[in-house]
Enzyme design. Structure first.
Site, PDB file in Angstrom:
ATOM      1  N   ARG A 198       2.282  46.347 -14.491  1.00 29.25           N
ATOM      2  CA  ARG A 198       2.933  46.839 -13.262  1.00 29.25           C
ATOM      3  C   ARG A 198       2.069  47.919 -12.596  1.00 29.25           C
ATOM      4  O   ARG A 198       1.418  47.683 -11.582  1.00 29.25           O
ATOM      5  CB  ARG A 198       4.335  47.370 -13.597  1.00 29.25           C
ATOM      6  CG  ARG A 198       5.238  47.593 -12.389  1.00 29.25           C
ATOM      7  CD  ARG A 198       4.986  48.882 -11.617  1.00 29.25           C
ATOM      8  NE  ARG A 198       5.076  50.084 -12.447  1.00 29.25           N
ATOM      9  CZ  ARG A 198       4.734  51.291 -12.021  1.00 29.25           C
ATOM     10  NH1 ARG A 198       4.261  51.480 -10.803  1.00 29.25           N
ATOM     11  NH2 ARG A 198       4.802  52.339 -12.833  1.00 29.25           N
ATOM     12  N   HIS A 214       3.575  60.463 -18.378  1.00 32.62           N
ATOM     13  CA  HIS A 214       2.869  59.371 -17.694  1.00 32.62           C
ATOM     14  C   HIS A 214       1.684  60.000 -16.969  1.00 32.62           C
ATOM     15  O   HIS A 214       1.842  60.614 -15.920  1.00 32.62           O
ATOM     16  CB  HIS A 214       3.869  58.749 -16.716  1.00 32.62           C
ATOM     17  CG  HIS A 214       3.382  57.650 -15.838  1.00 32.62           C
ATOM     18  ND1 HIS A 214       3.697  56.323 -16.046  1.00 32.62           N
ATOM     19  CD2 HIS A 214       2.640  57.654 -14.705  1.00 32.62           C
ATOM     20  CE1 HIS A 214       3.185  55.571 -15.085  1.00 32.62           C
ATOM     21  NE2 HIS A 214       2.526  56.364 -14.252  1.00 32.62           N
ATOM     22  N   CYS A 242      -2.399  54.376  -7.443  1.00 30.65           N
ATOM     23  CA  CYS A 242      -1.103  54.325  -6.757  1.00 30.65           C
ATOM     24  C   CYS A 242      -1.341  54.059  -5.276  1.00 30.65           C
ATOM     25  O   CYS A 242      -2.164  54.730  -4.658  1.00 30.65           O
ATOM     26  CB  CYS A 242      -0.347  55.639  -6.949  1.00 30.65           C
ATOM     27  SG  CYS A 242       1.212  55.668  -6.049  1.00 30.65           S
ATOM     28  N   ASN A 251      -3.929  54.763 -14.871  1.00 26.85           N
ATOM     29  CA  ASN A 251      -3.302  55.507 -15.971  1.00 26.85           C
ATOM     30  C   ASN A 251      -4.340  55.744 -17.055  1.00 26.85           C
ATOM     31  O   ASN A 251      -5.354  55.060 -17.109  1.00 26.85           O
ATOM     32  CB  ASN A 251      -2.167  54.669 -16.577  1.00 26.85           C
ATOM     33  CG  ASN A 251      -1.099  54.345 -15.565  1.00 26.85           C
ATOM     34  OD1 ASN A 251      -1.204  53.377 -14.829  1.00 26.85           O
ATOM     35  ND2 ASN A 251      -0.080  55.163 -15.509  1.00 26.85           N
TER      36      ASN A 251
END
Ligand code: HMG
Ligand code: MG
Length: 361
Positions: free
Chosen positions: A45, A262, A295, A304
């Site tokens: 995702r 995160h 993002c 990430n």
């Protein structure tokens, strides 16, 4: 600060979590032992959502199937957002359908998680579950491993990011979240919350007030979220500011067992900040195989922290993740190659070099 303590003291601090805050929000957190870390693999995702070129559905499914064999127990599989906002996620319905019909073989129950921005997103997810005769918790059978279907919803700690990412104010986003949680609970669907830009905002800068992050985290837990992932969307977080944020969350009465971290790795600080989180007592961390991602509403922010790097670091500290580093490293190289991008995991590349016998790493 405590990171400067001698190594042995760091290890013992990791094993004997000293921070035991009052659990003001007594949600049903999964059992966490002090030396076990749950990794939430967000690659399919968060990792893929920002890729410009349309990725074939088969590749997304293959990625999830490969990840399911590594030992991870939670995989973010997609998001039910409008295609005009995030075109790459348009095939999420088909992914859900596939995972219900033919869940990948694995030794344990895997939770597949889907991001939903509003109640319409959850309704679309539930429609597919109903059409497939699926419930949130699917027991295993000799031919099908057990799975659970979960959702994530998200709010931001700054008004500017809230507007850019969800087209509404923070207060409106929290109002939007209430019916999502209600519908999810009525269907026994576990809910994860995110608080974005907790350590820096691409529009408002690095000084996001920790008290604001704590306030939104508390609101999500009070509404019924089962855990909240506090997100450094931009990777602007530093060790001292991560510590300050965690202390503020604890002082607000938020239990470590209700929290995940995160980290995006834009400035290469994700692992340092992870250790700060570990020392504070956090035991759930999000990461993305191969360091995939970025993002769409945070230009310049990178992916990430790579799952391979996170696993290597955690194992080196004597923590258990259940994740097979070698298998994860192969997947990082494979998906990077499929996407035509560089493999961002240093531990992944080193592990593969060792496996190939080209060096003694
Ligand atoms: P909006 O445009 O204000 O929505 O977007 P709307 O309610 O006005 O609806 C506009 C159109 O979209 C309508 O269709 C709706 O029916 C449709 P039309 O009448 O024009 O034909 N629509 C939908 N279609 C499919 N699925 C839906 C849906 N909802 C409405 N769920 C909205 C508001 C919240 C939907 C939008 O802003 C949005 O989707 N935002 C999410 C963007 C996103 O996915 N960002 C990335 C994920 S968050 C993230 O990466 C951060 C995280 O990793 C943590 C971190 O690192 O910070 C989690
Ligand atoms: Mg993210």
């Amino acid at each position: 600060m405590s990171l400067l303590r001698p190594r042995l003291r760091l290890f013992s601090a990791l094993r004997n979590t000293s921070t035991q805050p009052t659990r003001r929000f007594a949600t049903e957190a999964r059992t966490l032992t002090s030396d076990h870390v749950r990794i939430v693999e967000v690659g399919p995702r968060d990792g893929l959502q920002n890729e410009k070129k349309s990725i074939p559905l088969e590749i997304k499914i293959q990625l999830i199937e490969k990840l399911a064999k590594t030992g991870v127990t939670t995989i973010e599989a997609g998001s039910f957002v409008p295609a005009k906002w995030v075109p790459q996620m348009a095939s999420t319905g088909e992914i859900l359908e596939h995972l219900i019909r033919s869940p990948p073989q694995s030794q344990h129950t895997i939770a597949y998680n889907y991001l939903v921005p509003n109640v319409k997103g959850l309704e679309n997810l539930v429609k597919i579950m109903d059409a497939e005769g699926a419930t949130a918790e699917m027991p295993g059978s000799p031919s099908k491993p057990a799975t659970t279907t979960e959702i994530s919803l998200f709010a931001a700690a700054t008004e500017a990011f809230s507007r850019a990412n969800t087209n509404c104010t923070i207060a409106e986003s929290l109002e939007r979240i209430k019916p999502i949680v209600e519908l999810a609970k009525s269907r026994n669907i576990r809910v994860r919350g995110y608080v974005s830009v907790a350590l820096g905002c691409p529009y408002e800068g690095p000084n996001v007030p920790p008290s604001k992050v704590a306030e939104i985290t508390a609101s999500l837990l009070e509404m019924g979220a089962d855990e909240v992932s506090v997100a450094d969307t931009t990777g602007m977080g530093t060790a001292p500011r991560t510590l300050e944020l965690l202390r503020t969350l604890t002082a607000a009465g938020i239990a470590n067992s209700d929290l995940a971290l995160h980290f995006h790795d834009t400035y290469g600080q994700a692992l340092v900040n992870t250790i700060v989180g570990l020392e504070h007592g956090i035991r759930i961390f999000d990461s993305s195989v191969g360091g995939l991602g970025g993002c769409p509403y945070s230009k310049g922010a990178t992916g990430n922290v790579a799952t391979e790097d996170l696993v290597h670091t955690l194992h080196s500290l004597g923590m258990h993740t259940g994740v097979n580093l070698e298998e994860m490293s192969k997947i990082g190289a494979w998906i990077s190659n499929e996407l035509g991008r560089a493999n961002e995991s240093r531990a992944g590349k080193a592990t593969l070099a060792r496996l190939e016998g080209s060096c003694q790493l």
